[in-house]
Design a protein around this motif. Structure first.
Motif, PDB file in Angstrom:
ATOM      1  N   SER A 423      -2.046 -19.371  14.047  1.00 47.13           N
ATOM      2  CA  SER A 423      -2.631 -18.064  13.801  1.00 47.13           C
ATOM      3  C   SER A 423      -1.721 -17.102  12.754  1.00 47.13           C
ATOM      4  N   ARG A 424      -0.890 -17.486  12.507  1.00 49.90           N
ATOM      5  CA  ARG A 424       0.228 -16.430  11.641  1.00 49.90           C
ATOM      6  C   ARG A 424       0.376 -17.043  10.383  1.00 49.90           C
ATOM      7  N   PRO A 425       0.345 -16.129   9.193  1.00 53.97           N
ATOM      8  CA  PRO A 425       0.368 -14.932   9.324  1.00 53.97           C
ATOM      9  C   PRO A 425      -1.078 -14.585   9.246  1.00 53.97           C
ATOM     10  N   SER A 426      -1.243 -12.931   9.412  1.00 52.40           N
ATOM     11  CA  SER A 426      -2.527 -12.592   9.246  1.00 52.40           C
ATOM     12  C   SER A 426      -2.485 -11.864   7.747  1.00 52.40           C
ATOM     13  N   PHE A 427      -3.688 -11.664   7.270  1.00 52.94           N
ATOM     14  CA  PHE A 427      -3.646 -11.161   5.830  1.00 52.94           C
ATOM     15  C   PHE A 427      -4.309  -9.697   5.663  1.00 52.94           C
ATOM     16  N   PHE A 428      -3.611  -8.920   4.870  1.00 52.57           N
ATOM     17  CA  PHE A 428      -4.198  -7.519   4.563  1.00 52.57           C
ATOM     18  C   PHE A 428      -4.320  -7.284   2.954  1.00 52.57           C
ATOM     19  N   GLY A 429      -5.537  -6.680   2.778  1.00 50.34           N
ATOM     20  CA  GLY A 429      -5.907  -6.436   1.443  1.00 50.34           C
ATOM     21  C   GLY A 429      -5.380  -5.141   0.984  1.00 50.34           C
ATOM     22  N   ASP A 430      -4.489  -5.118   0.235  1.00 46.77           N
ATOM     23  CA  ASP A 430      -3.900  -3.811  -0.151  1.00 46.77           C
ATOM     24  C   ASP A 430      -4.744  -2.969  -0.813  1.00 46.77           C
ATOM     25  N   GLU A 431      -5.654  -3.454  -1.593  1.00 46.70           N
ATOM     26  CA  GLU A 431      -6.486  -2.443  -2.198  1.00 46.70           C
ATOM     27  C   GLU A 431      -7.366  -1.626  -1.174  1.00 46.70           C
ATOM     28  N   ALA A 432      -8.085  -2.133   0.099  1.00 48.57           N
ATOM     29  CA  ALA A 432      -8.552  -1.581   0.885  1.00 48.57           C
ATOM     30  C   ALA A 432      -7.614  -0.769   1.648  1.00 48.57           C
ATOM     31  N   VAL A 433      -6.792  -1.570   2.166  1.00 48.26           N
ATOM     32  CA  VAL A 433      -5.717  -0.773   2.964  1.00 48.26           C
ATOM     33  C   VAL A 433      -5.174   0.637   2.391  1.00 48.26           C
ATOM     34  N   VAL A 434      -4.713   0.748   1.215  1.00 49.88           N
ATOM     35  CA  VAL A 434      -4.199   1.643   0.651  1.00 49.88           C
ATOM     36  C   VAL A 434      -5.210   2.978   0.465  1.00 49.88           C
ATOM     37  N   ARG A 435      -6.559   2.374   0.106  1.00 52.98           N
ATOM     38  CA  ARG A 435      -7.621   3.174  -0.068  1.00 52.98           C
ATOM     39  C   ARG A 435      -7.804   4.229   1.441  1.00 52.98           C
ATOM     40  N   ALA A 436      -7.839   3.393   2.272  1.00 55.72           N
ATOM     41  CA  ALA A 436      -7.816   4.207   3.706  1.00 55.72           C
ATOM     42  C   ALA A 436      -6.866   5.054   4.078  1.00 55.72           C
ATOM     43  N   LEU A 437      -5.382   4.529   3.603  1.00 55.29           N
ATOM     44  CA  LEU A 437      -4.484   5.435   3.993  1.00 55.29           C
ATOM     45  C   LEU A 437      -4.361   6.825   3.202  1.00 55.29           C
ATOM     46  N   GLU A 438      -4.981   6.525   1.970  1.00 54.90           N
ATOM     47  CA  GLU A 438      -5.112   7.488   1.039  1.00 54.90           C
ATOM     48  C   GLU A 438      -6.102   8.693   1.677  1.00 54.90           C
ATOM     49  N   HIS A 439      -7.084   8.143   1.953  1.00 51.79           N
ATOM     50  CA  HIS A 439      -8.290   8.719   2.719  1.00 51.79           C
ATOM     51  C   HIS A 439      -7.865   9.417   3.821  1.00 51.79           C
ATOM     52  N   ALA A 440      -6.836   9.058   4.618  1.00 50.75           N
ATOM     53  CA  ALA A 440      -6.248   9.746   5.825  1.00 50.75           C
ATOM     54  C   ALA A 440      -5.084  10.613   5.230  1.00 50.75           C
ATOM     55  N   GLY A 441      -5.027  10.932   4.131  1.00 56.20           N
ATOM     56  CA  GLY A 441      -4.086  11.948   3.525  1.00 56.20           C
ATOM     57  C   GLY A 441      -2.701  11.763   3.025  1.00 56.20           C
ATOM     58  N   MET A 442      -2.298  10.351   3.146  1.00 56.00           N
ATOM     59  CA  MET A 442      -1.103   9.667   2.367  1.00 56.00           C
ATOM     60  C   MET A 442      -1.113   9.776   0.901  1.00 56.00           C
ATOM     61  N   SER A 443       0.238  10.151   0.510  1.00 56.76           N
ATOM     62  CA  SER A 443       0.367  10.086  -0.865  1.00 56.76           C
ATOM     63  C   SER A 443       0.062   8.647  -1.521  1.00 56.76           C
ATOM     64  N   THR A 444      -0.364   8.424  -2.520  1.00 57.25           N
ATOM     65  CA  THR A 444      -0.553   7.005  -3.203  1.00 57.25           C
ATOM     66  C   THR A 444       0.614   6.195  -2.862  1.00 57.25           C
ATOM     67  N   GLU A 445       1.834   6.784  -3.125  1.00 53.88           N
ATOM     68  CA  GLU A 445       3.191   5.998  -3.213  1.00 53.88           C
ATOM     69  C   GLU A 445       3.430   5.620  -1.710  1.00 53.88           C
ATOM     70  N   HIS A 446       3.227   6.489  -0.791  1.00 55.37           N
ATOM     71  CA  HIS A 446       3.318   6.337   0.513  1.00 55.37           C
ATOM     72  C   HIS A 446       2.517   5.370   1.139  1.00 55.37           C
ATOM     73  N   ALA A 447       1.205   5.519   0.586  1.00 50.83           N
ATOM     74  CA  ALA A 447       0.255   4.478   1.202  1.00 50.83           C
ATOM     75  C   ALA A 447       0.664   2.985   0.856  1.00 50.83           C
ATOM     76  N   ARG A 448       1.200   2.917  -0.505  1.00 52.55           N
ATOM     77  CA  ARG A 448       1.621   1.629  -0.999  1.00 52.55           C
ATOM     78  C   ARG A 448       2.705   0.915  -0.462  1.00 52.55           C
ATOM     79  N   ASP A 449       3.724   1.930   0.410  1.00 53.85           N
ATOM     80  CA  ASP A 449       4.773   1.424   1.200  1.00 53.85           C
ATOM     81  C   ASP A 449       4.159   1.042   2.580  1.00 53.85           C
ATOM     82  N   TYR A 450       3.208   0.837   2.825  1.00 58.14           N
ATOM     83  CA  TYR A 450       2.552   0.656   4.296  1.00 58.14           C
ATOM     84  C   TYR A 450       3.017  -0.795   4.879  1.00 58.14           C
ATOM     85  N   ALA A 451       3.298  -0.725   6.002  1.00 57.79           N
ATOM     86  CA  ALA A 451       3.614  -1.965   7.043  1.00 57.79           C
ATOM     87  C   ALA A 451       2.695  -1.830   8.181  1.00 57.79           C
ATOM     88  N   VAL A 452       2.475  -3.096   8.643  1.00 59.54           N
ATOM     89  CA  VAL A 452       1.579  -3.141   9.866  1.00 59.54           C
ATOM     90  C   VAL A 452       2.337  -3.021  10.993  1.00 59.54           C
TER      91      VAL A 452
END
Ligand code: SF4
Ligand code: SF4
Lengths: 819, 320
Positions: A423-452
């Motif tokens: 059951s590893r790995p799990s997958f994350f869609g960058d587009e949706a995740v980055v959008r949610a992080l931006e919505h929560a106030g992160m800069s785009t650059e920082h949002a794109r440097d997300y890790a789980v």
């Protein structure tokens, strides 16, 4: 709970992966044969410090931040170093080979419930008699030092304390600890802790922050706490170096091992204080800081972040210089993976029903983009995947970021790992995740440097204090309360009688439209979230004075700039993340209720509520009809999906209306660990045909058996939900029969399926590829009967209808090598 | 046999063993064969039917009460002679225990229901496969659906048992990217016994379809053999088919292992139990593949075939 060390049966490494070396296979076998236990070294050292003259002086004269740093530093520098045979990455997690740390500050106390059957639990904990006695005195002796007790054993808060033992509406996990972090390992590896140490020293010397403002007493204390903590970590590394040198001097040791130990000693003298010079030193630095982080607060969700980015330069330089071969890099990395198996969470069997199988989730995040959005998947991403494929252990967690330009080779390699049944790995869609992080106030650059963080939570690595997984929320219960004026249908008479535990909403007879019901539901959600936030607020206060986290602060950008511990709001980004269980049950229930009561007017709301209170007794026909014949979430049915969106929004909006006491935003997510089981037990009958006490839907998944059209429709429904507000992400679990998705064909099919899902805006998906063993277990426990995707050439399978009858056949087929 | 307007008994998505890529399957109701090992018995009759899934029934009695013909004595006991197939009982049944098998749908409706899958079908090099039942019994209807699909860039494959009137198939073949051609029992007499008909026509149809491929007048043809222990796995059967395939010019075959995951459907339809058959083991699969190989025929597992490029990319439109 069954948390075998390995998540997959012993299988030779898949053809596409390079197999484990004998060293890795040996360490792995040793770990598999080691029983779990509880380590009491940390509480012992903390007690010793408290009793020491230094500790007593600190208690009298020092600022709480400094006091805490001194205590932690004492633990770091006085714990006994242990180096196990043939390790390439050294640094013991606890005093035993595999053990849970006992955290007197919270969480661990629940294990006392199992005190007299530790060795007989489903997951036994091996403890001697004297140790059990010590565990008891440690637990009882520190009872009032726990965050929960400090915050809640006060007038007017006692009932909230009891809630830990009778979780219904929510489960405030923040009582146990905060953990959950992806630290700034880029700094650790490339600048070393020295950079932070020097900065703190400079601030103290200048008496000013970087922006020139004068330090107050708290800030002074903070910078001192940082320096004391780093000194402690340095000493811990030094002690390991001495131990390694001592071992290297043993006459019976082969020369090659002596060389390795001396190399380890040299590494520990250098990192994590100084910048790493080699790939091995990079991993060693990360590991030592990770151990310190584990000893600081608690173990859940402490994650490594984007190691394929952070270590890439060192890896390439080592490969180019010939110092390192690809095989050796995999061996070192696999060794690192095995180190993560040394820890485990400490749950009593009662608590375990809420969190079982969850593990600790020390997570790697691989692939994804850089700050400008260009793909940065690289050869090291593949090396780390392969390293995990060599061990297939319950830890670490592995997550893969997916975006349009994710290369096929890497996606396929990731799915190949999945096919091995871990059951590893799990997958994350960058587009949706980055959008949610931006919505929560992160800069785009920082949002794109997300890790789980851990399982699914999100951080911009090294910049976020997420305090994620702070609490779990029972969403469907809010509908029950909405239909019954804030009371449960059948509260346990002795404890709560007909006491109101929710908001005072109108009786069913007064609700004349679906909007009335929806409004009452929203009011109950708001009320429950308010309550949950209230408890977290009290806890936050206690954290600031009794459980500060200097290591975490060292690893979080913003703290040094502000001169504040993360618990004081130092992090560049600050959130409190909470998540709801039972989303699909809530959505389907709203849908069913609207249909039969308000659209078709087949019965009145009062009648329906009466039937629900009676747990559908005498109305089985209505129950099965609601469950089987109405459109449900997970089938691409727009109306059902819309209702699920309404339920999701009710929670998201209620959560986002709050700020924590550090000034950070509350953010919602949808995943449930195994809380959907625990919460289910206390939740009454629901309008979607679910009987009282049955488990709730899991994360973002449809209700068990409600998805009739297969995986593409499930993914379509999931992707159709607006996830911008879900900064705390979601978990969407899918189960496939191994034969359906085996081989290159299955691999390609899954890659296409997920690419398609993410192109529709999907956020996350995780897959279980079930083997015969798992299926047999599922059959023995019909309640956990999974909705498995099965496909056979030319065969028309009516999905869930067929499954009870053909489970044996599916098992046979999976057990044999048939396609 | 075969009305121009077939019933469809299921649409199934994310299928990976019935042609290249990821495919959606359209199941046509009605089949001229009666293979004893059939796992899709609900496809046999071209007419709509009622199935009864006993495990879902809660014995509420609604079906008994509502039936205008009083055809249901007790749940699950429906007198087929009295029943007029009005489906009132299916409507009334709350649990889904009473189910209707076979629904009339226009080509447009079918395509609309498939449309959400199109991006996945396209991206994966997949498409739609007509199966059943025997879709070739309804060539005009199938052609209409195939045309609509092709106009949206979705390749279409046909899975056939081979027993059809070749003259009527022509417009359909022009729309197809691939034909999966099931071969079963070589010996005509045995075929009659086990599959309910002669197989001369089947062999002839195979030959002429491959002939058409060669002339550029039809899609590639890909034979598939269900491996049923004791029925189709005999060396003589395999060798004979291998000989024909060589002769016809399709030196490849997919060997589909028998399974009994559809056995329960017989009970749903009130059909007598089929023969007790064994699922072939890995060894038997390998032996069959080896036998084919020794006869110069490449054998594949379902889903692992290397289909000719035309099957995935689609041929130049033959019908304009
Ligand atoms: S289909 Fe109509 S006639 Fe036949 S059993 Fe059902 S209700 Fe009666
Ligand atoms: S209506 Fe359906 S559930 Fe009720 S008795 Fe008839 S078959 Fe069973």
């Amino acid at each position: 709970m069954a948390t075998p060390l390995q998540t997959a049966p012993d299988r030779t490494t898949a053809p596409g992966f390079i197999a484990a070396t004998p060293r890795i296979a040996g360490i792995r076998a040793e770990l598999l044969a080691t029983p779990y236990s509880i380590c009491l070294e940390r509480p012992r050292l903390l007690a010793a410090f408290r009793r020491s003259p230094e500790g007593r002086r600190a208690a009298r004269t020092e600022h709480p931040l400094v006091r805490r740093a001194l205590a932690l530093s004492h633990v770091f520098s006085h714990r006994r170093p242990r180096i196990y045979d043939n390790e390439l990455i050294i640094g013991n997690m606890t005093s035993k080979r595999i053990a849970a740390n006992y955290y007197i500050e919270g969480g661990s106390i629940n294990i006392l419930e199992d005190l007299f059957r530790l060795n007989r639990r489903a997951v036994p904990l091996k403890m001697g008699r004297t140790e059990i006695a010590e565990l008891l005195t440690t637990g009882v002796g520190n009872l009032f030092r726990s965050v929960g007790a400090r915050a809640l054993l006060r007038p007017g808060r006692f009932s909230y304390f009891l809630d830990f033992f009778r979780a219904k509406r929510h489960f405030v996990t923040e009582e146990a600890g905060i953990g959950h972090q992806v630290g700034n390992y880029r700094m650790v590896v490339h600048q070393g802790l020295r950079s932070v140490y020097d900065e703190a020293a400079k601030r103290l010397e200048e008496g000013r922050l970087g922006d020139g403002s004068a330090l107050d007493a708290d800030q002074r204390a903070f910078f001192r706490s940082v320096m004391i903590t780093i000194e402690g970590i340095r000493q811990m590394a030094e002690n390991l170096a001495i131990e390694a040198e001592g071992l290297a001097g043993r006459p019976d040791l082969p020369e090659w091992r002596m060389v390795e130990l001396l190399e380890s000693a040299a590494a520990c003298r250098h990192v994590p204080y100084q910048p790493a010079r080699t790939y091995l030193e990079g991993l060693q630095a990360v590991w030592l800081v990770h151990v310190a982080l584990n000893l600081e607060d608690f173990e859940q969700g402490l994650s490594f972040g984007r190691m394929d980015q952070i270590l890439l330069d060192l890896y390439r330089a080592d490969i180019a210089s010939g110092r390192l071969s690809v095989e050796r890099a995999m061996e070192v990395t696999a060794g690192f993976c095995l180190k993560t198996c040394e820890t485990m969470p400490l749950y009593s069997e009662r608590v375990d029903q809420f969190f079982s199988g969850n593990g600790v989730a020390q997570a790697f995040t691989l692939g994804g983009t850089d700050g400008r959005g260009s793909d940065v998947t690289n050869e090291l991403s593949g090396v780390i995947l392969n390293a995990y494929a060599q061990v297939l252990t319950r830890e670490p967690a592995v997550h893969v970021r997916v975006h349009r330009a994710t290369p096929d080779w890497f996606f396929e390699k990731s799915v190949e790992l999945l096919q091995m049944g871990t059951s590893r790995p799990s997958f994350f869609g960058d587009e949706a995740v980055v959008r949610a992080l931006e919505h929560a106030g992160m800069s785009t650059e920082h949002a794109r440097d997300y890790a789980v963080i851990g399982c699914v939570e999100m951080a911009s690595q090294g910049r976020t204090y997420n305090s994620s997984d702070a609490a779990l929320f029972n969403l469907p219960l809010c509908l029950e309360l909405a239909l019954n004026q804030g009371r449960r249908f059948r509260g346990r008479a002795r404890i709560e009688g007909s006491r109101r535990c929710g908001a005072d909403t109108p009786p069913a007879s007064a609700m004349t439209s679906f909007d009335d019901v929806l409004e009452a539901f929203r009011a109950q959600v708001r009320h429950g979230v308010d309550d949950m936030v209230k408890v977290i607020t009290w806890l936050e206060e206690v954290y600031r004075w009794h459980r500060t986290t200097p290591v975490n602060s060292i690893l979080t950008e913003g703290c040094l700039q502000k001169g504040r511990d993360v618990t004081w709001g130092g992090g560049l980004y600050d959130y409190t993340s909470v998540q709801a269980a039972g989303l699909a049950d809530a959505g389907d229930s709203l849908h069913a209720l609207k249909r039969v009561v308000f659209d078709e007017k087949r019965l009145s709301l009062e009648e329906l509520v009466g039937i629900l209170k009676d747990n559908y007794r005498g109305h089985e026909d209505l129950r099965v009809e609601l469950a089987a014949k109405l459109g449900r979430y997970g089938n691409g049915d727009q109306e059902a999906d819309r209702m699920t969106q309404l339920a999701a929004d009710a929670f998201a909006d209620a959560v986002r209306a709050h700020r924590n006491t550090r000034g950070g935003q509350y953010v919602p997510g949808f995943y449930s660990m195994t809380c959907h089981v625990g919460f289910g037990k206390v939740t009454g009958a629901l309008p979607d045909g679910r009987l009282a006490g049955k488990r709730l839907s899991n994360g973002l998944a449809p209700v068990d058996g409600a998805d009739k059209l297969g995986p593409t429709a499930v993914l379509r429904s999931a992707a159709s939900l607006e996830s911008r507000k879900w900064m705390n992400c979601h978990a969407l679990n899918m189960k496939f029969d191994r034969k359906t998705v085996q081989g290159p064909t299955g691999r390609r099919a899954l890659v296409h399926l997920f690419r398609n899902y993410f192109s529709q805006g999907g956020m996350q998906v995780q897959v279980n590829v079930l083997d015969a063993e798992t299926l047999r277990a599922a059959k023995r426990d019909p309640a956990s009967h999974p909705g498995i995707v099965v496909r056979v050439a030319g065969y028309c399978a009516y999905f869930n209808d067929l499954q009870p009858d053909v489970q044996d056949e599916i098992i046979d087929r999976t057990a044999h090598g048939l396609s | 046999m075969g009305s121009p307007e077939p019933l469809i008994f299921s649409l199934q998505h994310f299928c990976v063993h019935d042609g290249p890529g990821i495919r959606s399957l359209v199941f046509f109701k009605g089949c001229p064969l009666r293979c004893v090992w059939c796992q899709n018995v609900e496809s046999w009759k071209a007419e709509a039917e009622i199935g009864f899934k006993a495990h879902l029934c809660i014995a509420c009695g609604r079906c008994v009460e509502r039936c205008p013909e009083r055809a249901i004595a007790s749940p699950g006991r429906r007198d087929a002679n009295r029943c007029r197939l009005c489906f009132t009982c299916v409507e009334a049944c709350p649990s889904g225990a009473m189910t209707r098998v076979g629904v009339r749908r226009t080509p447009e409706e079918i395509v609309a229901e498939l449309r959400p899958e199109f991006p996945l079908l396209r991206d994966s090099g997949g498409g739609v496969t007509f199966t059943g039942g025997e879709p070739a019994l309804f060539p005009e209807f199938a052609t209409d659906v195939a045309r609509l699909l092709r106009s949206e860039g979705i390749p279409v494959a046909l899975e056939t048992g081979g027993l059809f009137n070749p003259e009527r198939l022509n417009p359909l073949t022009a729309e197809l990217q691939l034909i999966l051609f099931d071969i079963k029992v070589f010996d005509g007499e045995q075929h009659r016994l086990l599959c309910g008909s002669e197989n001369m026509v089947i062999k002839e149809n195979l030959r002429s379809l491959v002939q058409a491929t060669r002339l550029g007048q039809g899609p590639p043809v890909w034979p598939r053999l269900p491996l049923v222990p004791g029925m189709t796995d005999g060396p003589a059967n395999i060798r004979s088919w291998a000989g024909l395939l060589r002769d016809v010019g399709t030196p490849f075959v997919t060997v589909v292992p028998y399974h009994h995951m559809g056995t329960v459907k017989r009970a749903w339809l009130g059909l007598p139990a089929g023969p007790d058959l064994r699922v072939p083991g890995d060894g038997e699969m390998a032996a069959a593949a080896g036998l084919f190989a020794s006869e110069g025929i490449r054998a594949y597992h379902p889903g692992e075939e290397d289909f000719p490029a035309e099957a995935t990319t689609g041929r130049a439109s033959a019908s304009g």
